[in-house]
Design an enzyme around this catalytic site. Structure first.
Site, PDB file in Angstrom:
ATOM      1  CG  ASP A 230      -2.064   0.922   1.062  1.00  0.00           C
ATOM      2  OD1 ASP A 230      -2.039   1.789   0.163  1.00  0.00           O
ATOM      3  OD2 ASP A 230      -3.038   0.816   1.746  1.00  0.00           O
ATOM      4  CD1 TRP A 231       0.651   5.768  -3.465  1.00  0.00           C
ATOM      5  CD2 TRP A 231       0.237   3.526  -3.576  1.00  0.00           C
ATOM      6  NE1 TRP A 231       0.521   5.181  -4.824  1.00  0.00           N
ATOM      7  CE2 TRP A 231       0.537   4.186  -4.968  1.00  0.00           C
ATOM      8  CE3 TRP A 231       0.128   2.055  -3.410  1.00  0.00           C
ATOM      9  CZ2 TRP A 231       0.323   3.202  -5.957  1.00  0.00           C
ATOM     10  CZ3 TRP A 231       0.107   1.205  -4.591  1.00  0.00           C
ATOM     11  CH2 TRP A 231       0.284   1.763  -5.820  1.00  0.00           C
TER      12      TRP A 231
END
Ligand code: BGC
Length: 782
Positions: A230-231
């Site tokens: 995920d970012w």
């Protein structure tokens, strides 16, 4: 496909490491010298969010117009795998049209608690339903030659402290509840990528988690694709390489790349670990480049029509006393509520779409009178209420539009309560007191308390119905379409009834005290009344269930439309397990099918059961011996067809701690001591202390202990406030989300998401830990 092994062989170690993190916010790195193209990716789960200028992971900056399909909360209520597959395919077509190779969705996390700010992006409280729907979406999208990303793996069921909390649970809960949706989606959908979640799972960051990313995902489930973070979720790049965490996103920070290089050079990290990850990146980008078909047909008008169909199919008729609905053409109707003129149709955050059209309900309800009743924030005044009451009194039927304005639910933070805005409750109460024929149309991404439910005659729940929501609502109200959705999550009477209410979001770490007793698994075993049960939803027609038959593993039942309108019914199969051994829920969903029936028509529906349907997790999947009951019907609490069946299997040992415990009875509140018994280990929360802060701590956490972090917090607040007219507006979801995703995120996330050099955050950390000059030197060195 290109000779990937040969390309890999020709690459330097530095380039292989660098290939495993993105070039920028949305792209992988291209290397002309090796002939490696880049891949463009973007959100998201219910429509495309392609940002071409300023990029962010919060959906704040403008993106190219794309079809905004209903959010997962609504598509899930359709229980329609075929429809969700077509939505996946349509988003895939738009991706091709906009040159996107990988779409970051769907989300398959379990809805553990109604307050999770991101529940609108997830399918269900039930793993089988969530898994089957996610798998269909993935198949639809991948069928277009566009990659999908199944997220957020795993156990990321809250927004509170999402960047650095620990999801603490026992193995059985993980296996029976929080992993199966991913397992089904991986096995049946075969997504190109899986996105690993921000939080830790039992003390280990998902990005470092070899058990999760390799042993379970790849070795047990046969996943052959790539794992992307995920970012900002990458914790330790070295451990990530070992664990099989392939691609670090967003790119631009070269986070821990030097450390990884050093580790290979000093022999503490095997080059094969890097090769495995780099090879998967190469496979992904070349596959995308080679399967990218020209967007021969991307018909945005047709997608708008599909979005409407999805909004129609996902609508749930919760109440219809005296057949108040459908409305009769020609009757005088008063429409009340600001949301009728300005629909709440999607959630806030990274899934936020810039829609190609937006239909407002009022535009599709000609000839009605209208009063807003409240403002866009959900607040009201005596004057607005008086105007609404006058309109309601003058009409035969009053239809009130109510729900959660955007500031109440968003990615990045959890809701504070399950209540509707006070203004909306007041509006409904005043209108229903003025006109006994009152209908409420509800627009929100998760359950809300409905203290007025007994005072109104009709309730139509739309969830977040997407860009065609306005026209869909009009069709449903007037009966041009018969509602057929069913709730994919239980609606409790009040928040306190929810098993995790006393602990959820109260601490940084998420203690899954209730174990497997989430949603209907809890309410049914505790014998609690609910507002509307899992699987519930009415129709303008009626259905009758008959002829339950079992033949080996095949179950069949007949459902007949006994009313006078065509309608669809979602036939549900539950299994009730023996209650005299290892603790188990009273019943669990094992299958479902949606059938459309003309008046008087009947159809036979078949289900096939597998061993897994009977199994529990106890060091592996095992079938406990005993008498099971197969139940078929229209909701988890309306199961007219039942048949018992004996299953041979194992007499599984019952742990000593189970006797008389919450898990056996669902009485009272589950405790940490019980969770510790189930885990076979103790749990102690992290103690925040100057000198012991790590890159995993956030500015927000450290600001009360460190002057430098206090200054940094204020600086972040001020910078973000600039975009909001200089005001630190904690009422605004975008502001709150931005604060949560910066000052509230770990230092390492701030570094990767901000594209910062390694030394900066490390230096800040040194200073926070009391080593001021050391920190300054680190920052200068970079
Ligand atoms: C969200 C992801 C999203 C990513 C990129 C993250 O903050 O959790 O769901 O795909 O940002 O926008």
């Amino acid at each position: 496909m290109k000779d990937i092994r040969a390309i890999l062989k020709s690459m330097t170690l530095e380039d292989k490491i660098a290939l495993c993190s993105g070039a920028n916010f949305w792209e992988t790195k291209a290397y002309e010298k090796y002939g490696i193209p880049s891949l463009f990716m973007c959100d998201g789960p219910h429509g495309l969010r392609k940002q071409e200028n300023a990029a962010d992971m919060l959906g704040v900056n403008e993106s190219r117009p794309a079809t905004c399909f209903p959010a997962e909360v609504t598509t899930a209520s359709s229980w329609d795998t075929d429809l969700i597959g077509r939505i996946g395919a349509a988003i895939g077509e738009e991706a091709k049209d906009q040159d996107v190779g990988l779409v970051l969705g769907p989300g398959a996390n379990l809805k553990r608690n109604p307050l999770c700010g991101r529940n609108f992006e997830y399918f269900s409280e039930d793993p089988i339903l969530a898994g089957k729907l996610a798998a269909s979406f993935i198949r639809g999208m991948e069928g277009q030659g566009v990659g999908s990303s199944l997220k957020h793996f795993a156990a990321n069921s809250q927004e509170h402290c999402r960047f650095n909390s620990d999801s603490v649970m026992d193995e059985r809960t993980l296996r029976e509840l929080y992993l199966p949706a991913f397992e089904i989606a991986v096995k049946e959908g075969k997504p190109a990528t899986v996105m690993c979640a921000y939080p830790k799972l039992n003390g280990v960051h998902c990005s470092d988690n070899q058990a999760l990313l390799t042993d379970i995902l790849r070795d047990e489930w046969g996943f052959e694709g790539l794992v992307v973070t995920d970012w900002g979720a990458m914790n330790d790049r070295i451990k990530g390489f070992r664990a099989g965490c392939d691609l670090n996103m967003p790119g631009g920070s070269a986070y821990m790349e030097k450390d990884a290089l050093k580790a290979v050079q000093d022999g503490s990290l095997a080059e094969e670990d890097i090769d495995r990850c780099a090879e998967r990146v190469l496979r992904l980008v070349f596959h995308a480049a080679e399967t990218r078909k020209p967007a021969s047909s991307c018909d945005y008008e047709a997608h708008h029509a599909l979005a409407k169909q999805a909004a129609l199919s996902g609508a749930v008729l919760l109440k219809n006393q005296d057949d108040i609905l459908p409305l009769r053409e020609g009757d005088s109707i008063a429409i009340i509520g600001y949301m009728a003129q300005s629909l709440r149709y999607q959630g806030a955050g990274s899934s936020h779409i810039n829609p190609t059209h937006l239909s407002q309900p009022l535009d599709f309800l000609p000839g009605v009178s209208y009063a807003p009743g409240c403002d866009e924030r959900g607040d009201t005044t005596d004057a607005l209420i008086a105007e609404a009451v006058t309109a309601a009194k003058a009409a035969k039927t009053a239809v009130v539009f109510a729900g959660l304005p955007g500031r109440y639910e968003s990615e990045g933070f959890d809701r504070e309560s399950m209540a509707l805005p006070e203004g909306h409750n007041r509006m409904i109460q005043a209108v229903s007191a003025a006109n006994p024929n009152t209908v409420v149309v509800l627009l929100c991404g998760a359950p809300v308390e409905c203290p007025w439910a007994d005072q109104v005659k009709g309730i139509l729940y739309m969830g977040l119905p997407g860009q065609a929501g306005g026209e869909a609502i009009a069709d449903l109200l007037y009966g041009r379409t018969n509602p057929s959705g069913k709730l994919a999550e239980t609606w409790p009477l009040r928040y306190e009834d929810c098993v995790s209410a006393s602990s959820y979001g109260k601490t940084k770490d998420a203690l899954y005290l209730e174990g497997i007793y989430v949603g209907y698994r809890y309410y049914d075993k505790a014998g609690k009344d609910v507002r509307w049960p899992f699987g519930y939803g009415l129709s303008y027609t009626k259905f009758r269930y008959t002829d339950l038959r079992m033949d080996g593993n095949t179950v069949s039942a007949t459902v007949m439309n006994t009313g006078n309108r065509t309608g669809s019914e979602i036939v549900q199969l539950y299994m009730e397990a023996p209650q005299n051994g290892l603790h188990r829920p009273v019943r669990e969903l094992k299958g479902f099918q949606k059938v459309s029936l003309a008046p008087g028509e009947k159809k036979s529906v078949r289900f096939t059961l597998s061993d897994r349907d009977f199994s529990v997790w106890q060091d592996g999947w095992k079938v406990p011996v005993g008498d099971y009951t197969i139940c078929v019907g229209s909701s988890s609490r309306d199961l007219p067809l039942r048949q018992s069946v004996h299953r041979d299997g194992a007499a599984l040992p019952v742990p000593q701690w189970q006797h008389g415990s919450f898990y056996e009875t669902c009485m009272g509140t589950p405790t940490q001591a019980l969770l510790e018994s189930a885990m076979g280990r103790s749990y102690a929360p992290e103690v925040l202390k100057k000198g012991f802060f790590t890159m995993d701590n956030s500015v927000e956490e450290m600001k009360d202990y460190s002057f430098i972090m206090k200054i940094m917090y204020k600086a972040v607040e001020k910078t973000i406030a600039k975009g909001f007219g200089g005001k630190a507006d904690y009422d605004n979801p975008e502001f709150r989300m931005m604060m949560a995703s910066s000052a509230g995120s770990s230092l390492r996330s701030m570094q990767t998401s901000g594209g910062l050099r390694d030394g900066i955050m490390q230096g800040m950390l040194d200073m926070a830990n009391g080593h001021f000059f050391h920190g300054i030197v680190r920052i200068i060195k970079g």
